[in-house]
Each structure stands twice: as C-alpha cells, then as structure tokens.
Motif scaffolding. Structure first.
Motif, mmCIF file in Angstrom:
data_model
loop_
_atom_site.group_PDB
_atom_site.id
_atom_site.type_symbol
_atom_site.label_atom_id
_atom_site.label_comp_id
_atom_site.label_asym_id
_atom_site.label_seq_id
_atom_site.Cartn_x
_atom_site.Cartn_y
_atom_site.Cartn_z
ATOM 1 N N LEU A 1 0.829 -1.205 0.000
ATOM 2 C CA LEU A 1 0.000 0.000 0.000
ATOM 3 C C LEU A 1 0.864 1.257 0.000
ATOM 4 O O LEU A 1 2.082 1.205 0.004
ATOM 5 N N ASP A 2 0.195 2.411 -0.034
ATOM 6 C CA ASP A 2 0.830 3.727 0.066
ATOM 7 C C ASP A 2 1.709 4.060 -1.131
ATOM 8 O O ASP A 2 2.689 4.807 -1.011
ATOM 9 N N GLY A 3 1.349 3.544 -2.303
ATOM 10 C CA GLY A 3 1.975 3.978 -3.535
ATOM 11 C C GLY A 3 1.217 5.166 -4.096
ATOM 12 O O GLY A 3 0.008 5.286 -3.906
ATOM 13 N N CYS A 4 1.913 6.047 -4.773
ATOM 14 C CA CYS A 4 1.294 7.253 -5.324
ATOM 15 C C CYS A 4 1.330 7.188 -6.843
ATOM 16 O O CYS A 4 2.384 7.350 -7.457
ATOM 17 N N TYR A 5 0.175 6.962 -7.450
ATOM 18 C CA TYR A 5 0.094 6.822 -8.900
ATOM 19 C C TYR A 5 0.226 8.173 -9.591
ATOM 20 O O TYR A 5 1.073 8.353 -10.465
ATOM 21 N N ASP A 6 -0.594 9.135 -9.227
ATOM 22 C CA ASP A 6 -0.596 10.434 -9.913
ATOM 23 C C ASP A 6 -1.021 11.506 -8.930
ATOM 24 O O ASP A 6 -2.209 11.780 -8.768
ATOM 25 N N LEU A 7 -0.041 12.128 -8.272
ATOM 26 C CA LEU A 7 -0.336 13.160 -7.284
ATOM 27 C C LEU A 7 -0.986 14.368 -7.927
ATOM 28 O O LEU A 7 -1.968 14.903 -7.418
ATOM 29 N N GLY A 8 -0.460 14.808 -9.072
ATOM 30 C CA GLY A 8 -1.007 15.983 -9.733
ATOM 31 C C GLY A 8 -2.455 15.813 -10.127
ATOM 32 O O GLY A 8 -3.256 16.744 -10.022
ATOM 33 N N GLY A 9 -2.819 14.633 -10.581
ATOM 34 C CA GLY A 9 -4.193 14.364 -10.986
ATOM 35 C C GLY A 9 -5.070 13.881 -9.855
ATOM 36 O O GLY A 9 -6.277 13.663 -10.054
ATOM 37 N N GLY A 10 -4.488 13.695 -8.678
ATOM 38 C CA GLY A 10 -5.264 13.223 -7.541
ATOM 39 C C GLY A 10 -5.777 11.803 -7.705
ATOM 40 O O GLY A 10 -6.820 11.445 -7.158
ATOM 41 N N VAL A 11 -5.030 10.974 -8.426
ATOM 42 C CA VAL A 11 -5.461 9.606 -8.728
ATOM 43 C C VAL A 11 -4.541 8.602 -8.031
ATOM 44 O O VAL A 11 -3.329 8.678 -8.158
ATOM 45 N N GLY A 12 -5.144 7.691 -7.296
ATOM 46 C CA GLY A 12 -4.381 6.587 -6.709
ATOM 47 C C GLY A 12 -3.237 7.029 -5.832
ATOM 48 O O GLY A 12 -2.114 6.553 -5.993
ATOM 49 N N MET A 13 -3.497 7.884 -4.853
ATOM 50 C CA MET A 13 -2.399 8.493 -4.110
ATOM 51 C C MET A 13 -1.911 7.669 -2.920
ATOM 52 O O MET A 13 -0.812 7.913 -2.415
ATOM 53 N N ARG A 14 -2.685 6.704 -2.468
ATOM 54 C CA ARG A 14 -2.248 5.850 -1.344
ATOM 55 C C ARG A 14 -2.603 4.393 -1.644
ATOM 56 O O ARG A 14 -3.036 3.641 -0.776
ATOM 57 N N HIS A 15 -2.396 4.003 -2.880
ATOM 58 C CA HIS A 15 -2.921 2.750 -3.394
ATOM 59 C C HIS A 15 -1.856 1.669 -3.551
ATOM 60 O O HIS A 15 -0.649 1.925 -3.439
ATOM 61 N N GLU A 16 -2.342 0.472 -3.836
ATOM 62 C CA GLU A 16 -1.485 -0.608 -4.302
ATOM 63 C C GLU A 16 -1.241 -0.389 -5.788
ATOM 64 O O GLU A 16 -2.185 -0.191 -6.557
ATOM 65 N N LEU A 17 0.006 -0.414 -6.205
ATOM 66 C CA LEU A 17 0.375 -0.178 -7.600
ATOM 67 C C LEU A 17 1.040 -1.440 -8.141
ATOM 68 O O LEU A 17 1.875 -2.035 -7.471
ATOM 69 N N VAL A 18 0.697 -1.817 -9.360
ATOM 70 C CA VAL A 18 1.193 -3.089 -9.867
ATOM 71 C C VAL A 18 2.714 -3.105 -9.973
ATOM 72 O O VAL A 18 3.355 -4.123 -9.708
ATOM 73 N N TRP A 19 3.325 -1.980 -10.321
ATOM 74 C CA TRP A 19 4.792 -1.977 -10.405
ATOM 75 C C TRP A 19 5.427 -1.939 -9.021
ATOM 76 O O TRP A 19 6.523 -2.467 -8.830
ATOM 77 N N GLY A 20 4.740 -1.354 -8.040
ATOM 78 C CA GLY A 20 5.236 -1.424 -6.671
ATOM 79 C C GLY A 20 5.279 -2.858 -6.179
ATOM 80 O O GLY A 20 6.258 -3.301 -5.567
ATOM 81 N N ASP A 21 4.200 -3.606 -6.467
ATOM 82 C CA ASP A 21 4.176 -5.024 -6.113
ATOM 83 C C ASP A 21 5.309 -5.770 -6.804
ATOM 84 O O ASP A 21 5.968 -6.626 -6.202
ATOM 85 N N PHE A 22 5.530 -5.455 -8.093
ATOM 86 C CA PHE A 22 6.566 -6.170 -8.827
ATOM 87 C C PHE A 22 7.940 -5.948 -8.215
ATOM 88 O O PHE A 22 8.690 -6.910 -7.967
ATOM 89 N N PHE A 23 8.300 -4.699 -7.978
ATOM 90 C CA PHE A 23 9.653 -4.435 -7.474
ATOM 91 C C PHE A 23 9.823 -4.924 -6.046
ATOM 92 O O PHE A 23 10.910 -5.372 -5.664
ATOM 93 N N LEU A 24 8.766 -4.866 -5.227
ATOM 94 C CA LEU A 24 8.860 -5.458 -3.899
ATOM 95 C C LEU A 24 9.075 -6.965 -4.018
ATOM 96 O O LEU A 24 9.968 -7.526 -3.372
ATOM 97 N N ALA A 25 8.251 -7.621 -4.850
ATOM 98 C CA ALA A 25 8.378 -9.073 -5.007
ATOM 99 C C ALA A 25 9.748 -9.449 -5.553
ATOM 100 O O ALA A 25 10.366 -10.416 -5.080
ATOM 101 N N PHE A 26 10.226 -8.690 -6.521
ATOM 102 C CA PHE A 26 11.522 -9.016 -7.102
ATOM 103 C C PHE A 26 12.629 -8.827 -6.065
ATOM 104 O O PHE A 26 13.539 -9.662 -5.955
ATOM 105 N N GLY A 27 12.578 -7.735 -5.320
ATOM 106 C CA GLY A 27 13.583 -7.519 -4.283
ATOM 107 C C GLY A 27 13.587 -8.639 -3.258
ATOM 108 O O GLY A 27 14.656 -9.128 -2.853
ATOM 109 N N LEU A 28 12.409 -9.069 -2.829
ATOM 110 C CA LEU A 28 12.317 -10.171 -1.874
ATOM 111 C C LEU A 28 12.808 -11.475 -2.499
ATOM 112 O O LEU A 28 13.437 -12.299 -1.822
ATOM 113 N N ALA A 29 12.526 -11.646 -3.793
ATOM 114 C CA ALA A 29 13.001 -12.851 -4.486
ATOM 115 C C ALA A 29 14.518 -12.890 -4.544
ATOM 116 O O ALA A 29 15.128 -13.967 -4.466
ATOM 117 N N VAL A 30 15.140 -11.729 -4.674
ATOM 118 C CA VAL A 30 16.606 -11.669 -4.649
ATOM 119 C C VAL A 30 17.122 -12.018 -3.253
ATOM 120 O O VAL A 30 18.052 -12.822 -3.103
#
Length: 304
Positions: free
Chosen positions: A265-294
C-alpha cells in the motif's frame, strides 16, 4: 548469505496476492487497487505497466514451479506483442520487464523483436529514443520513465545507443520526483552491468534518497509518500551491490506498508491528478516481489 525469515514470508504473501488478482482481472491488466477494498482498476492492453503484471506472473511461476502458473505468465507476455511497434519509450518498461524473467521461445523472441524495434526508433540527433506519441502529447520529448528497461533492451543490440539514451536522460534529471530518481537509479544500475560506463557510478549518491520510503514529490512535503519509488530503489541498490541498505528499505516496506492480503500500500500513482495516491500499484508489487526474491535466492539481482 542467508535471507531474513521475514523476507520469505513476505514474498509468499505477495505471490499469493497475485493469484487473487489474476482471478479478479482475468484477461485485463491491473493498474492500481483501492487500499480499502483491494479492488483493481484495470486496462485492456496494459498501458505502460503491463510488463510488470507479466513479470509478477513469471515470479509466481518461478516460485511455485506450477505448470499452470507458467502458462498464465506466458499467455500474459504474449498479450504485450502489440506494444512492439508502439511509438513510445515506455516499451522499455513494458517489454523488458514483461519478458526478462521468461525463458519460453515466444517471450524470448518478443524481447528480441522489441529490442530491434526500439533501436529503429532511436533518434541520432537527439541521442535517445523519444518518449513518443502513443500516450498523446508531443512526440519528441524525453521522460525519465523512458530510461529503465530501455537501457538493457538497447544494450542488447547497440551499446552506444543505450549509453547515449541514458546519459541524455540523466542530463535532464528528475528534480523533486522520487519515482523519477528511482527510475534513473535503476537505469544506472543496469548500465553499470551491461555497458562500459564506470563513471556513472558517481550519479548513485545523488539519485539515492535519504529516506527509506520517500515523499512522492519534494514539492509537497506534507503530501503522500510513494512506496513504489522505495521498491524500485531497493532493487537498484541490490543490483549495485548495496544489499544492506536495500534490505533495510525492503524491511520497512514489509513491516509498515505491506497489508495482510499481500498488497503493498501507500503507492502514489498520480499526485497531480489526484489519482491513486495511497494505493497498491502493480509496479510497486513487482519491485517489492523481485527484491524479496533476490533476498531469498529465488532470482539473481540482474535477472531483470
């Protein structure tokens, strides 16, 4: 080096979340999910984030060893084919991260086609692959999110073009935008691996944030943070051999921002547009998962 126990538990949770997401979105691509309901906003073609969903499916397949997971990953990667000739430097994000973990013939061929298409789009006068017109707006501009993924794609066919593309983006910079700095740090980490550019290591301190989880933008000191920027940074640090600092970033993400559902959680998709500012983001999940996989030894830091 043994992995911390929390990393293995967290990775399993994130990868379990992928199965839930796959059942929810079907043939569409997840973009960002509401932090309360967990429901995803999706796209038909994947937008610039489709490669991260494919990458997550490949991580799940590597972790589970299940043939059905592998088939789902390969089918998702195949749906990225239409992006090969799209006029956008975001092809680096889409077609590198969507294919790098894959080893099936179709995905490997797709990655090779993408690399050739990107070098064909390289503008020798500008010294880069332009951002392009696929998402609207002026074509001959540069955006820092056009650097990650594009560097290793270009490097596979033309090292000089890859170096020029990155150096031009570094000159333009990403003042104030934490995810922009993270994208550039990731591109530098990849360049240090696949290009002869040792001087670029000097850019690392400037691109590395002082906080483990940075603000979305320094222009809004009271605004939201961006966990996706932190996850990208952690992977870049792992690539750069800074395992202790990367582990500290990943530990904070897991301890503070990873929901019981496996959603970061707490990913910010588009602050300027006020969209998805505290959300789960698919690329956030990917990089977290990849880092943990390493950290757990499932993959090498340079696998993507």
């Amino acid at each position: 080096m043994s992995a911390p126990q929390w990393a293995g538990r967290a990775l399993a949770g994130v990868l379990d979340r992928i199965a839930v997401t796959r059942a929810e979105v079907g043939d569409r691509f997840p973009l960002f999910a509401d932090p309360e309901s967990g429901r995803w906003t999706t796209t038909r073609r994947g937008s610039w984030t489709g490669g991260f969903w494919a990458g997550l499916l490949w991580l799940r397949a590597l972790h589970s060893g299940d043939a059905s997971d592998r088939q789902a990953a390969a089918e998702c990667t195949a749906r990225l084919t239409d992006w090969v000739h799209a006029d956008t430097a975001a092809r680096g994000l889409i077609l590198w991260y969507g294919t790098a973990l894959a080893d099936d013939a179709g995905s490997v061929a797709l990655r090779e086609r993408a690399a050739r298409a990107c070098i064909d789009a390289y503008d020798h006068e500008l010294g880069l692959v332009p951002w392009g017109s696929a998402f609207g707006g002026p074509r001959l501009v540069a955006r820092v999110d056009g650097a990650p993924g594009m560097v290793p794609l270009l490097a596979s066919v033309n090292a000089k073009a890859a170096e020029s593309h990155l150096r031009t983006h570094l000159e333009l910079g990403a003042p104030g935008w934490s995810r922009g700095r993270a994208w550039l740090l990731l591109a530098v980490a990849d360049a240090l691996r696949c290009l002869d550019v040792p001087d670029l290591r000097g850019a690392v301190p400037e691109l590395t944030p002082s906080r483990h989880v940075p603000l979305a933008t320094e222009e809004h000191p009271d605004g939201p943070i961006d966990t996706s920027a932190a996850a990208i940074t952690a992977v870049a640090l792992l690539k750069l051999g800074q395992r202790d600092r990367a582990t500290a970033v990943l530990e904070e993400l897991v301890r503070v921002h990873l929901a019981d559902s496996g959603a970061l959680l707490d990913g910010c998709y588009d602050l300027g547009g006020g969209v998805g500012m505290r959300h789960e983001l698919v690329w956030g999940d990917f990089f977290l998962a990849f880092g943990l996989a390493v950290l757990t030894g499932l993959v090498d830091a340079h696998a993507v």
